[in-house]
Design a protein around this motif. Structure first.
Motif, mmCIF file in Angstrom:
data_model
loop_
_atom_site.group_PDB
_atom_site.id
_atom_site.type_symbol
_atom_site.label_atom_id
_atom_site.label_comp_id
_atom_site.label_asym_id
_atom_site.label_seq_id
_atom_site.Cartn_x
_atom_site.Cartn_y
_atom_site.Cartn_z
ATOM 1 N N LEU A 1 0.823 -1.205 0.000
ATOM 2 C CA LEU A 1 0.000 0.000 0.000
ATOM 3 C C LEU A 1 0.861 1.260 0.000
ATOM 4 O O LEU A 1 0.520 2.260 -0.655
ATOM 5 C CB LEU A 1 -0.948 -0.007 1.200
ATOM 6 N N GLN A 2 1.974 1.235 0.706
ATOM 7 C CA GLN A 2 2.877 2.386 0.692
ATOM 8 C C GLN A 2 3.423 2.621 -0.710
ATOM 9 O O GLN A 2 3.520 3.775 -1.161
ATOM 10 C CB GLN A 2 4.028 2.157 1.672
ATOM 11 N N SER B 1 -0.165 14.018 15.606
ATOM 12 C CA SER B 1 -0.221 13.082 14.485
ATOM 13 C C SER B 1 -1.327 12.057 14.638
ATOM 14 O O SER B 1 -1.993 11.703 13.671
ATOM 15 C CB SER B 1 1.119 12.360 14.329
ATOM 16 N N GLN B 2 -1.574 11.562 15.875
ATOM 17 C CA GLN B 2 -2.569 10.521 16.023
ATOM 18 C C GLN B 2 -3.998 11.057 15.914
ATOM 19 O O GLN B 2 -4.936 10.284 15.816
ATOM 20 C CB GLN B 2 -2.396 9.786 17.365
ATOM 21 N N ASP B 3 -4.155 12.383 15.968
ATOM 22 C CA ASP B 3 -5.485 12.969 15.930
ATOM 23 C C ASP B 3 -5.829 13.573 14.578
ATOM 24 O O ASP B 3 -6.882 14.180 14.416
ATOM 25 C CB ASP B 3 -5.607 14.061 17.013
ATOM 26 N N VAL B 4 -4.938 13.445 13.596
ATOM 27 C CA VAL B 4 -5.156 14.045 12.287
ATOM 28 C C VAL B 4 -5.827 13.028 11.366
ATOM 29 O O VAL B 4 -5.323 11.918 11.194
ATOM 30 C CB VAL B 4 -3.830 14.516 11.669
ATOM 31 N N PRO B 5 -6.961 13.388 10.772
ATOM 32 C CA PRO B 5 -7.667 12.417 9.926
ATOM 33 C C PRO B 5 -7.024 12.190 8.573
ATOM 34 O O PRO B 5 -7.360 11.230 7.891
ATOM 35 C CB PRO B 5 -9.054 13.048 9.774
ATOM 36 N N PHE B 6 -6.089 13.076 8.161
ATOM 37 C CA PHE B 6 -5.512 12.958 6.827
ATOM 38 C C PHE B 6 -3.988 12.838 6.925
ATOM 39 O O PHE B 6 -3.282 13.809 7.140
ATOM 40 C CB PHE B 6 -5.915 14.156 5.966
ATOM 41 N N SER B 7 -3.521 11.619 6.773
ATOM 42 C CA SER B 7 -2.101 11.302 6.808
ATOM 43 C C SER B 7 -1.907 10.038 5.996
ATOM 44 O O SER B 7 -2.875 9.368 5.616
ATOM 45 C CB SER B 7 -1.628 11.084 8.253
ATOM 46 N N ASP B 8 -0.659 9.695 5.735
ATOM 47 C CA ASP B 8 -0.394 8.453 5.020
ATOM 48 C C ASP B 8 -0.929 7.249 5.798
ATOM 49 O O ASP B 8 -1.407 6.274 5.209
ATOM 50 C CB ASP B 8 1.107 8.288 4.783
ATOM 51 N N ALA B 9 -0.863 7.330 7.131
ATOM 52 C CA ALA B 9 -1.330 6.207 7.951
ATOM 53 C C ALA B 9 -2.829 5.981 7.781
ATOM 54 O O ALA B 9 -3.289 4.841 7.639
ATOM 55 C CB ALA B 9 -0.997 6.457 9.423
#
Length: 505
Positions: free
Chosen positions: A256-257, A295-303
């Motif tokens: 996926l990456q 980072s853990q609270d952001v809805p838009f990231s690669d994760a």
């Protein structure tokens, strides 16, 4: 690790008195669930009510203890919600319904300290925002700017009919239904996400197919332990298959990456986004400009994008292929259903064009009723776990944030008070005397999917188009040499039919 079950059975024998129906009835007035025992929690009761199908056992327990129970699956405490009215009520509440809560999800196993979604309410809401955005992007783009939903369904359904024709000739009219629809389902979801129409022979699809099959096999093996005793992932990771689960999830993660990096390297998302990945990459870039974010609270990231892709390519693909397999089983058992689908198609598809359009699907209430009855009876996802977003009070009961919330859809789909003769396949139960659709919202799997899942907006047209195309081109019946075909599912991560064969004419 079968020895764990034998140890459990020994404990059950020692505690047998707790398991009898008479004692359960004595505890009927105890609020908020049946009595549990150490280590097993309430697994002993589930085992004796129905050792094969947990959701059937939960339905029986709910008849004793009510539509909201606090149960312990081993060490894991959960609130089990049963019954149509009660599940509907909870589904409408944003305080109760959080992210999926299963140990086999990619973001739960790739790293203990680096999860796309954690157990706190802020990160769960972030994931909910990402899910909503992904669904909106899919609505905006359909199958991408270059390929319409209609053209893709027409092409893929034609390919599917060609495959059936090939195996009809090669295998003396017999078609083996064992993951037969998996390549079709995956190719549909690939186009849904990337906007690309690929053949099944494409190396990327072949790699994904292999990963899906491996992932399903390992998760079925390991989650029966991990879901009940998560601590075993630390105590005995090799013995319960957790090491293999982490390994295959790392392979999925790399795939996926690489897919994301390919789209990012093309740099089209800034000027001309063409698909779901492009739209998400654009949103990620916008959020990267936000200062002071966690980072853990952001809805838009690669994760979170990886989690979105994982949901579409793995659970959603398995659900689609399993639903199609059940549909073909039910349709093949009933020649009259096939006849009525063809009759309806003849009224809708007229003139030289024999291809069914997406708009015409909405003009086929009987076919819609068939799909709704498949959803209800197949019960592909009989149970669904979610995290509770925050501590809430329900009457006299305090439900703590972070607990698991288990929806028992089986309790509604098989309720004899809601459905006359619930174990029979009867599409007509969704039609009124004028042939119009009724009772659609009583199928909770449909209601929940619209509320909670990614990509559900195309699942029904895919199912309808595939079944209509197949029934239009062929006649199906169950193999006369296989009279033991059972509609009881193989119960795993997702219910699917036991292997069966159909005869194609």
């Amino acid at each position: 690790m079968e020895f764990l079950y034998y140890v459990g059975i020994l404990i059950l024998m020692l505690l047998g008195v707790i398991m009898c129906d008479e004692l359960n009835d004595r505890f009927k007035r105890i609020p908020f669930g049946p009595i549990r025992v150490p280590i097993l929690g309430n697994l002993h009761q589930l085992f004796f009510y129905d050792r094969l199908y947990t959701y059937k056992a939960l339905t029986k327990l709910a008849s004793v203890h009510g539509d909201k129970m606090k149960l312990y699956f081993g060490f894991v405490g959960s609130i089990v919600i049963s019954g149509y009215e009660r599940i509907q009520e909870v589904l409408r509440s944003d305080d109760w319904v959080g992210e999926q809560d299963d140990v086999w999800l990619l973001d739960r196993t790739k790293s203990r300290r680096n999860r796309a979604v954690t157990d706190n309410a802020d990160s769960i809401r972030a994931w909910a925002s990402a899910r909503m955005y992904a669904n909106q992007a899919l609505r905006d783009y359909g199958f991408g700017k270059e390929h319409s939903l209609e053209s893709v369904l027409t092409t893929k359904s034609s390919d599917l009919c060609g495959l059936v024709k090939y195996w009809k000739v090669e295998n003396n009219k017999k078609l083996e239904m064992d993951n037969f629809f998996l390549p079709f389902a995956l190719s549909i979801n690939w186009t849904l996400v990337t906007g690309e129409v690929l053949t099944v022979e494409d190396s990327r699809l072949q790699e994904l197919l292999k990963l899906i099959k491996t992932w399903e096999e390992i998760t079925i093996e390991s989650t029966r332990y991990l879901a009940n005793w998560p601590i075993l992932s630390e105590w005995a990771p090799k013995q319960i298959g957790f090491d293999r689960l982490v390994e295959v999830n790392q392979q999925i993660l790399r795939f996926l990456q690489n897919l994301i990096q390919e789209r990012r390297a093309q740099k089209e998302y800034n000027s001309s986004p063409k698909n779901l990945i492009d739209k998400f990459l654009l949103k990620i870039e916008e959020f990267n400009d936000v200062q002071g974010k966690k980072s853990q609270d952001v809805p838009f990231s690669d994760a979170t994008l990886i989690s979105v892709l994982f949901n579409v390519f793995f659970p959603s693909t398995l659900v689609l292929q399993s639903t199609l397999s059940f549909a073909m089983m039910y349709v093949s058992k009933c020649a009259e259903v096939q006849k009525q689908i063809r009759t309806e198609m003849q009224k809708v598809v007229v003139g030289q064009n024999k291809t069914l359009s997406v708009d015409q699907l909405e003009m086929m209430p009987y076919l819609t009723a068939v799909i709704l009855e498949v959803y209800r009876l197949a019960n592909v996802i009989p149970l669904e776990k979610r995290k509770i977003l925050k501590t809430v009070r329900d009457g006299d009961t305090r439900v703590t944030q972070g607990m698991s919330l288990v929806f028992n859809y089986d309790s509604a789909n098989s309720d004899p008070d809601m459905w006359k003769d619930p174990t029979s396949f009867k599409p007509e139960r969704f039609l009124d005397h004028n042939g119009r659709i009724v009772n659609e919202n009583k199928v909770l799997a449909v209601v929940a999917a619209k509320r909670l899942c990614i990509g559900e907006l195309v699942n029904r047209p895919v199912l309808m188009h595939a079944i209509a195309s197949l029934v239009q081109s062929f006649t199906f019946k169950l193999d006369s040499d296989n009279n033991t075909v059972t509609t009881k599912p193989d119960y795993g991560i997702i219910n699917k039919p036991s292997r069966y064969e159909i005869v194609v004419d």
